[in-house]
Design an enzyme around this catalytic site. Structure first.
Site, PDB file in Angstrom:
ATOM      1  N   LYS A  99     -14.186   1.667  -3.488  1.00  0.00           N
ATOM      2  CA  LYS A  99     -15.181   2.225  -2.556  1.00  0.00           C
ATOM      3  C   LYS A  99     -16.213   3.046  -3.331  1.00  0.00           C
ATOM      4  O   LYS A  99     -17.408   2.942  -3.085  1.00  0.00           O
ATOM      5  CB  LYS A  99     -14.500   3.123  -1.524  1.00  0.00           C
ATOM      6  CG  LYS A  99     -13.662   2.393  -0.512  1.00  0.00           C
ATOM      7  CD  LYS A  99     -13.172   3.377   0.541  1.00  0.00           C
ATOM      8  CE  LYS A  99     -12.052   2.787   1.361  1.00  0.00           C
ATOM      9  NZ  LYS A  99     -11.370   3.784   2.173  1.00  0.00           N
ATOM     10  N   GLU A 132       0.832  -1.207   0.000  1.00  0.00           N
ATOM     11  CA  GLU A 132       0.000   0.000   0.000  1.00  0.00           C
ATOM     12  C   GLU A 132       0.874   1.268   0.000  1.00  0.00           C
ATOM     13  O   GLU A 132       0.448   2.322  -0.466  1.00  0.00           O
ATOM     14  CB  GLU A 132      -0.929  -0.013   1.224  1.00  0.00           C
ATOM     15  CG  GLU A 132      -2.183   0.804   1.032  1.00  0.00           C
ATOM     16  CD  GLU A 132      -3.219   0.617   2.139  1.00  0.00           C
ATOM     17  OE1 GLU A 132      -2.959  -0.116   3.113  1.00  0.00           O
ATOM     18  OE2 GLU A 132      -4.297   1.225   2.033  1.00  0.00           O
ATOM     19  N   HIS A 142       6.160 -27.246  -0.716  1.00  0.00           N
ATOM     20  CA  HIS A 142       5.431 -28.330  -1.391  1.00  0.00           C
ATOM     21  C   HIS A 142       4.322 -27.780  -2.277  1.00  0.00           C
ATOM     22  O   HIS A 142       3.424 -28.503  -2.682  1.00  0.00           O
ATOM     23  CB  HIS A 142       4.874 -29.298  -0.346  1.00  0.00           C
ATOM     24  CG  HIS A 142       5.969 -29.957   0.446  1.00  0.00           C
ATOM     25  ND1 HIS A 142       6.399 -31.238   0.200  1.00  0.00           N
ATOM     26  CD2 HIS A 142       6.761 -29.476   1.439  1.00  0.00           C
ATOM     27  CE1 HIS A 142       7.402 -31.529   1.030  1.00  0.00           C
ATOM     28  NE2 HIS A 142       7.643 -30.471   1.788  1.00  0.00           N
TER      29      HIS A 142
HETATM   30  O1  PA5 Z   1      -2.844   1.981   5.927  1.00  0.00           O
HETATM   31  C1  PA5 Z   1      -3.932   2.531   5.825  1.00  0.00           C
HETATM   32  O2  PA5 Z   1      -4.075   3.756   5.953  1.00  0.00           O
HETATM   33  C2  PA5 Z   1      -5.179   1.734   5.537  1.00  0.00           C
HETATM   34  O3  PA5 Z   1      -4.899   0.388   5.362  1.00  0.00           O
HETATM   35  C3  PA5 Z   1      -6.171   1.882   6.691  1.00  0.00           C
HETATM   36  O4  PA5 Z   1      -5.575   1.456   7.886  1.00  0.00           O
HETATM   37  C4  PA5 Z   1      -7.462   1.089   6.444  1.00  0.00           C
HETATM   38  O5  PA5 Z   1      -8.050   1.474   5.241  1.00  0.00           O
HETATM   39  C5  PA5 Z   1      -8.449   1.293   7.577  1.00  0.00           C
HETATM   40  O6  PA5 Z   1      -8.751   2.651   7.723  1.00  0.00           O
HETATM   41  P1  PA5 Z   1      -9.408   3.211   9.026  1.00  0.00           P
HETATM   42  O7  PA5 Z   1      -8.497   3.018  10.167  1.00  0.00           O
HETATM   43  O8  PA5 Z   1      -9.653   4.660   8.725  1.00  0.00           O
HETATM   44  O9  PA5 Z   1     -10.704   2.469   9.229  1.00  0.00           O
END
Ligand code: PA5
Length: 446
Positions: A420, A285, A306
């Site tokens: 989203k 990410e 395996h």
């Molecule tokens: O690293 C990030 O910012 C994302 O993976 C968030 O942690 C994830 O989308 C969850 O978001 P939130 O904590 O606002 O619910």
């Protein structure tokens, strides 16, 4: 923690890693001085050293309330609000804890999927126990988590009454924004703040990770101490050759530039499976944007030798491995002798299971290197809270540097919004009317 690079550096021209020294130094400077891309989100950089014993104490006090009043605690969260806690708890827990009686609450995770079966089955279990909830969401509006929390909050209040629910529901969220904050303030839940300048996937050392880990009964002071020590070892003033984060960031980018597009995080301990899930999120990410970046993958060995082992040995040569190796197990189990020796295993009699595991690791490393797969090795003495704290900070800082090296903003995630937007449009969320019309027209045409 020791990082060994020689079985990866040998795939690169002489001095290829060293060539990154200046760029890594610039990246570190940009992080320190706050001039890097995404500089609003570099609160994680000196987070470990800013954690006070009083803060740890406050978290432990809240954990104690949950431990005393709950048989099970559900951690509701997704992405960075889930994977860090899951990784550490899985790494420290007994592999078979779910089968054994315990004086600590059972830790369950939800809000990380939208499966009706998952939630139905979870609720049917929760109806049989005294449960609490930690609702974790920085934005406070993430659909998966909010939906789950709506169900769990109602169940908890119906089952345990409003007063007890107030005691066993805790929020970890923004200081002022989002529905999770509004609900926590209105209902009077105990709450912890996720600092503005710490993004989700860098937040495991905030209450996002620390509270669930403490409720599970593990030593958060030791975890933080490990991270603090690694913060010192990776400090900007530590020379390039001795700085583990700098070395890691440099070599993975040197390998990437040489055509190795996939990094596989390897472990030989099932307990580390979720550490790899956390690592994949951290690097995937953070770096995967602007059409660039190493694809982070993972395998559990020897299990996956395996299955995926064949591909790794003989598939397209676009991969390198980063192996997390644990020097010594907590236990001591030897192979028994057998008079009949029907299985032919007497050559191992009296030897530790862990010796077999380590020889599998060494044999695999040799085979994969022979097969053209560069190998980075990260060795930790044992799988405990202190060493996990070290690993966490090591990977976080390595990621912060690495993202600068490929010139992306490692601290945002604009790509996550695409699904989203479509999902909200398909579900007719107010405010998405135009998108809803457009997506439905598109689907009709298809
Ligand atoms: O690293 C990030 O910012 C994302 O993976 C968030 O942690 C994830 O989308 C969850 O978001 P939130 O904590 O606002 O619910």
């Amino acid at each position: 923690m020791i990082i060994e690079l020689n079985k990866a550096a040998s795939f690169l021209p002489e001095g290829a890693v060293k060539q990154y020294e200046n760029r890594v130094s610039d990246a570190q400077k940009a992080l320190e001085e706050g001039t890097c891309k995404g500089n609003d989100y570099i609160g994680w950089l000196h987070l470990p050293s800013s954690i006070t014993p009083d803060f740890i104490d406050e978290i432990q006090q809240t954990a104690k309330v949950l431990q005393e009043n709950c048989d099970a605690v559900v951690i509701a969260g997704i992405g960075g609000s889930y994977l860090g806690a899951k990784a550490v708890i899985a790494a420290l827990d007994d592999n078979f804890s779910w089968l054994k009686p315990s004086d600590k609450p059972r830790i369950l995770f939800a809000g990380n999927n939208i499966s009706e079966d998952y939630l139905t089955e979870l609720i049917s279990y929760l109806k049989t126990v005294r449960f609490g909830v930690i609702n974790i969401s920085k934005s406070g509006t993430t659909t998966e988590t909010a939906l789950t929390f709506r169900l769990l909050r109602k169940l908890c209040e119906d089952q345990r009454g409003k007063d007890m629910a107030r005691k066993v529901i805790v929020a970890v969220t923004d200081a002022s924004k989002g529905a999770a904050r509004t609900t926590a303030d209105k209902e009077g839940y105990k709450s912890f703040v996720i600092p503005d300048n710490v993004g989700g996937r860098f937040s495991v050392l905030t209450p996002v990770g620390l509270l669930p880990i403490a409720v599970a009964g593990f030593d958060i002071a030791d975890l933080v101490r490990g991270a603090q020590d690694m913060e010192r070892q990776c400090d900007i003033n530590v020379p390039f050759d001795q700085n583990p984060c700098a070395q890691y960031a440099a070599i993975r980018n040197a390998l990437y530039a040489s055509g190795k597009k996939v990094e596989i995080l390897v472990n030989y301990q099932p307990k580390l499976h979720f550490m790899a899930e956390w690592w994949k999120q951290l690097y995937g990410e953070s770096e995967g944007k602007d059409g660039k970046a190493i694809f982070p993958a993972s395998v559990d060995f020897s299990t996956d030798l395996h299955s995926m082992g064949q591909w790794i040995q003989d598939g397209e040569r676009i991969i390198f491995e980063t192996v997390i190796s644990v020097d010594a197990p907590e236990s001591n189990l030897t192979v028994p002798a057998d008079d009949e020796n029907l299985d032919g295993l007497n050559f191992l009699a009296g030897r530790r299971i862990d010796e077999v595991n380590h020889m599998a690791e060494l044999g695999t490393q040799l085979a994969h290197v022979d097969g053209g797969v560069p190998n980075i090795r990260i060795a930790i003495p044992r799988l405990d809270a202190y060493n996990l704290g070290q690993l966490i900070y090591f990977f976080e800082k390595g990621c912060g540097i690495s993202g600068q090296l490929i010139d992306v903003n490692p601290f945002n995630q604009p790509g996550v919004e695409a699904y989203k937007k479509n999902m909200f449009a398909l579900l007719d969320k107010p405010g998405y009317e135009a998108e809803s019309k457009a997506i439905k027209a598109r689907l009709e045409q298809a």
